[in-house]
Design an enzyme around this catalytic site. Sequence first.
Site, PDB file in Angstrom:
ATOM      1  N   TYR A  38       0.725  -0.930  -0.324  1.00 30.96           N
ATOM      2  CA  TYR A  38      -0.186  -0.293   0.350  1.00 30.96           C
ATOM      3  C   TYR A  38       0.915   1.974   0.225  1.00 30.96           C
ATOM      4  CZ  TYR A  38      -4.230  -3.247   1.242  1.00 30.96           C
ATOM      5  OH  TYR A  38      -4.381  -3.774   1.571  1.00 30.96           O
ATOM      6  N   HIS A  43      -4.552   6.147  -1.837  1.00 30.46           N
ATOM      7  CA  HIS A  43      -5.546   5.916  -0.516  1.00 30.46           C
ATOM      8  C   HIS A  43      -4.260   5.910   0.745  1.00 30.46           C
ATOM      9  CE1 HIS A  43      -8.863   5.400   0.911  1.00 30.46           C
ATOM     10  NE2 HIS A  43      -9.075   4.459   1.921  1.00 30.46           N
ATOM     11  N   TYR A  87      -5.433  -0.679   9.996  1.00 30.99           N
ATOM     12  CA  TYR A  87      -5.872  -0.130   8.617  1.00 30.99           C
ATOM     13  C   TYR A  87      -7.164   1.055   8.838  1.00 30.99           C
ATOM     14  CZ  TYR A  87      -3.681  -4.410   7.051  1.00 30.99           C
ATOM     15  OH  TYR A  87      -2.465  -5.233   7.052  1.00 30.99           O
ATOM     16  N   ASN A  89     -10.083   1.124   7.669  1.00 32.02           N
ATOM     17  CA  ASN A  89     -11.268   1.591   7.972  1.00 32.02           C
ATOM     18  C   ASN A  89     -11.572   2.143   9.537  1.00 32.02           C
ATOM     19  OD1 ASN A  89     -12.043   1.219   5.218  1.00 32.02           O
ATOM     20  ND2 ASN A  89     -12.840  -0.999   4.858  1.00 32.02           N
ATOM     21  N   ASP A 114      -7.019  11.574   2.070  1.00 36.00           N
ATOM     22  CA  ASP A 114      -7.213  11.493  -0.126  1.00 36.00           C
ATOM     23  C   ASP A 114      -9.035  11.584  -0.251  1.00 36.00           C
ATOM     24  OD1 ASP A 114      -8.161   8.882   0.915  1.00 36.00           O
ATOM     25  OD2 ASP A 114      -7.993   8.800  -0.996  1.00 36.00           O
ATOM     26  N   ASN A 135     -14.054   5.891   4.277  1.00 37.12           N
ATOM     27  CA  ASN A 135     -14.277   4.995   5.062  1.00 37.12           C
ATOM     28  C   ASN A 135     -13.152   5.118   6.636  1.00 37.12           C
ATOM     29  OD1 ASN A 135     -16.315   3.326   4.217  1.00 37.12           O
ATOM     30  ND2 ASN A 135     -14.960   1.813   3.394  1.00 37.12           N
TER      31      ASN A 135
END
Length: 210
Positions: A38, A43, A87, A89, A114, A135
Amino acid sequence: MCKFLKNLFTRSQTVLVEEKDPMKKFLIVGLGNIGEKYTNTRHNIGFKILDHLASKEELTFETVKLGDVTTYKFKGRTFILLKPSTYMNLSGKAVQYWLTKEKIPLENLLIITDDLNLPFGTLRLKTKGSDGGHNGLKDIQEKLSTTKYNRFRFGISDSFSKGRQVDYVLGEWKEEENQKLPERLDKCIELIKSFGTAGINNTMNTFNGK
């Protein structure tokens, strides 16, 4: 002589008051997902901005409870930089924990995220608002029980075809974007410093749309 002693005593009192004045503290949270895959995704711009600041100021992140943390001191302010390890969320848990632990008021919180609705590289600072379908912001809103918290949105644009939003958000920057990112990241650092020293309203006036 009496006047001299009086002035000296007055100056001493002033110094003591200044020394007792607590240093202002701010919690700057960059949102993203942990893991190498990632690292360079759109993101993860929140992580990228904080990593850029840490690199510029030769700071080292330490893995602690619910995230990676480092401290940056600038002009009498203490900026606690947090990259949640929950993470995206579940970002709210880390935000709530570190706000409480460091006794930082909600108005000194800044969330970096973002935003698909802004052109690439556009900076936008707001003091409140909806989660906009993000989220990470949704979880923060639920954990803090309010939509009134400062958020700094970095535009990633919406140049993806129908049904490809997830792939786009979790995709890596284009070559053209990578070339422009360093200048944009420097501007982000200026915004963060301004947030802590000049205040939210002055910072919005200076940086929004830039």
